[in-house]
Design an enzyme around this catalytic site. Sequence first.
Site, mmCIF file in Angstrom:
data_model
loop_
_atom_site.group_PDB
_atom_site.id
_atom_site.type_symbol
_atom_site.label_atom_id
_atom_site.label_comp_id
_atom_site.label_asym_id
_atom_site.label_seq_id
_atom_site.Cartn_x
_atom_site.Cartn_y
_atom_site.Cartn_z
ATOM 1 N N LYS A 56 2.633 15.909 -50.713
ATOM 2 C CA LYS A 56 1.573 15.564 -49.767
ATOM 3 C C LYS A 56 1.277 14.070 -49.853
ATOM 4 C CE LYS A 56 -3.054 17.175 -48.342
ATOM 5 N NZ LYS A 56 -4.167 18.110 -48.597
ATOM 6 N N SER A 75 -8.060 23.537 -48.175
ATOM 7 C CA SER A 75 -6.907 22.815 -47.633
ATOM 8 C C SER A 75 -5.552 23.272 -48.146
ATOM 9 C CB SER A 75 -7.055 21.313 -47.903
ATOM 10 O OG SER A 75 -7.951 20.744 -46.982
ATOM 11 N N SER A 107 -6.095 20.876 -44.659
ATOM 12 C CA SER A 107 -5.465 19.590 -44.449
ATOM 13 C C SER A 107 -4.009 19.538 -44.887
ATOM 14 C CB SER A 107 -6.236 18.508 -45.202
ATOM 15 O OG SER A 107 -6.077 18.663 -46.611
#
Lengths: 506, 490
Positions: A78, A195, A171
């Site tokens: 990420k 998330s 997210s």
Amino acid sequence: MTNLTALTLADARKALRDKSITSVELTRAHLDAIEKAKGLNAFVAVTAERALRSAQASDARLAAGEAGPLEGLPLGIKDLYATQGVHTQACSHILDKFKPAYESTVTSHLWRDGAVMLGKLNMDEFAMGSSNETSYYGPVASPWLPPNWTPEHAKAALTGDKKGLLTPGGSSGGSACAVAARLCLAATASDTGGSIRQPAAFTGTVGIKPTYGRCSRYGMVAFASSLDQAGPIARTTRDCAIMLRSMAGRDPKDSTCYDAPVPDYEAAIGRSVKGMTIGIPREYRLDGMAGEIEALWSEGAQWLKAAGAKIVDVSLPHTRHALPAYYIVAPAEASSNLARYDGVRYGLREDGGDIVGLYEQTRAKGFGAEVRRRLMIGTYVLSAGYYDAYYVRAQKIRTLIKRDFETVFAAGVDAILTPATPSAAFGIGEKGSADPVEMYLNDVFTVTVNMAGLPGLVAPAGLSATGLPLGLQLIGRPFDEETLFTLGAVIEQSAPKLKAPAPWWA
Amino acid sequence: MANLINGATGDWEVVVGLEVHAQVTSKAKLFSGASTAFGAEPNTHVSLVDAAMPGMLPVINVECVRQAVRTGLGLKAQINKRSSFDRKNYFYPDLPQGYQISQYKSPVVGEGEIQVDLTPERSFRVGIERLHLEQDAGKSLHDQSATMSFVDLNRSGVALMEIVSKPDMRSAEEAKAYVTKLRTILRYIGSCDGDMEKGNLRADVNVSVRKPGAPLGTRCEIKNVNSIRFIGQAIEVEARRQIAIIEDGGVIEQETRLYDPGRGETRSMRSKEEAHDYRYFPDPDLLPLEFDDAFIDALRADLPELPDDKKARFMRDYGLSAYDSAILCAEREIAAYFEDTARHGGQKRDAKIVANWIMGDLSAFANANSLAVADAGLSPAGLATLVDLIGEGVISGKIAKDVLLLLLGPERGADPRALVQARGLVQVNDTGAIEAAVDAVIAANADKAEQARTKPGMLGWFVGQVMKTTGGKANPQSVSDALKRKLGLD
């Protein structure tokens, strides 16, 4: 060898050790898949050369019998994790061209264990969002076809604004998409209010947010420090367990990191659940909840019961206050954490005549609308005269939420079963444009876990009426991730097997 | 009360409270491993944490906590076994994080007290409100370019102790004495070097005025005053400014002001309306500071003797006056120098004479050369020997002053006893030689000798003449005795 990207992380690990495949082959297969999946927009940076170099080194170590626990396994990271010399922007414009001179503790653990980095994954800007639509690099499309869409229709939509295609959630949308679309074996993600778990639920993958403090936050771009926690998204509970064992661990560079050995989480897969007590919290049965969500929840409880667990009704009375309190605590911390992005030392700088102008121009242009909204909310709730009414009360609610869980666990409950999300994945552009709260409601089942600092695992449990993945969430005692892996594996075994989405995007 | 200021409408009392920012003596910064060394090239002592890189986290430097607790013990203050850090949020280029980590709600040290010596004989007490740890900011440099400002982050994140007094001072003199005493205590403990030139000790000065017995007036805060002298001046001019406003029928607005030593005035920096809203909240990156009694007790056991205790002991053990003891104890090093000299070789020396040499000639030389007494070039052993030589009658006190200058200058490091011999400075005690010198002087000044018989005050002149002809080496007492006899004065 046929489809190398179809392997689970555990299967790939075995194949590498058996020498039936090489890491270079495996890595190349994933790089090819990434290349063909550009339209999904899961990756914001691909580090192909570095990946192949790492894979070669891994192959040498595998040959020499010096393989680490993740040796030669290609992963996605990420964009929130600092990776030395590589794109690290938390998908914000304000960190334009930022390449850190340091490595996050979590990723350094992965490289220590031999993993291969494929690249950096798309995400909501500063992890603020539930659909990956707030990314400066544009939305990510889920590999799951929207109901009643043809592959051709969907593929055509990839080249436009992606409207109508499904979001992978957020997210960690890039992480979930890449794992579900077989672009990497597993991915790092992060979870402040849901998330990891909501994107896992939307994409039919497995995700775990560990107990607060289980993974170091050093080198993770901070959103809300008291809530942020690293975790993996993978295709099976076993793969998640393998990932978490490497990611977790003590770190003297993070004062809030838990100082205790990391258990062998993988060993928890397949353990008996006989005698375990599973709580079903009545407050999670929301008014107007979709019938299929409720049915799935009951079914999940039945699977665990069938495996030998005892199912009990429990009460978490302060649940309904969790979401409003979260939207005070998280923006408050964010408003302070993001103050460092001022255009003075790194990232975007927009001249504004004087220093105040520089701040205003840089931050106005560098932050997207959702980030600006939360910074304003956070600044407001910490302001003189409002602090007690908002921040202090929210912290009190947080204590009450924590106490709710403690009471239930003290009564002998081993884990709590809840739905992961109020619905299946929604479409890009569908939610939140008129009212941001519509988007915030996605986190209604997950934020309580962050507020209480507990571990939460989401595993795929079935399909919606429209054929989209739905997940169930298991909430555990502090630092008892093992029980969640054990229970998650039972759900995984009991649920109908999900078919991988066909690569319509390729 | 002598402290009152005389205004047009009568007497005014000035009320002063101080927030002193003392840089903690430590090798590394409060939350990072970067060095705290002074004077390095700009931006060379900056860690990733100090520069507020994304994802960086503060980790407490326990040495700074120890220093704060030791200081708290020195201030006879409450040590809080649980304290925590808060963020003070504001934007400024020399504040990379966009917030300063400080202790707002629960400081590591609570209420305490300092005995302040206004003169060596007269002291008063100042209450300590609290002491907390916080980060220093970096430094903005505005004079390097016409169009740009630069930032040096070497100081960014250095540990400060903010020591907040109660509004217990009633004059500039009292405030100066308080800072002086606080500085002495910090230097004794070794928790702050108190070097004001390097900015290691600065004060925010809160000043208000009132009619004696009236409730407290509105205060103004004068920011960042960096010398004890300026603190005194700032209070004087600010008190007079406030009195003038009130006597003109105005009211004092609460505000932050700056002292301009060049113009001798304070200037408004920002009003209460313009005051920052710092949006304090607990820093989620840091756990609360928690320690037990054993931690505190170990630090207490390790604490040096503090100035008040030392002063009392000097008076008791050495029979020194309060004045002498206070002067010797103002600096830990001078007190140690005194004790080493007085006790050198296990002998007892006249403490008063030792004290006089240190406070007199030795300090004068050290001050003139900008040296510390202990670094002036004479060891305690050397001074002890010099004092012994006087006591033994080997040299006179006057010769000793010359010997001291030799030992501090061309004869540095020499043994005083050998030096006196080598240079032929030994006092003449030979009665025959002294009498001969006396006779010669009387013979050469027969007229004066005649006058002296009726004016005994002239004895001193005769002593001086004899000393001159003997090169100062004659024992003055023997000279005086012989003169009295021969002039018929006894």
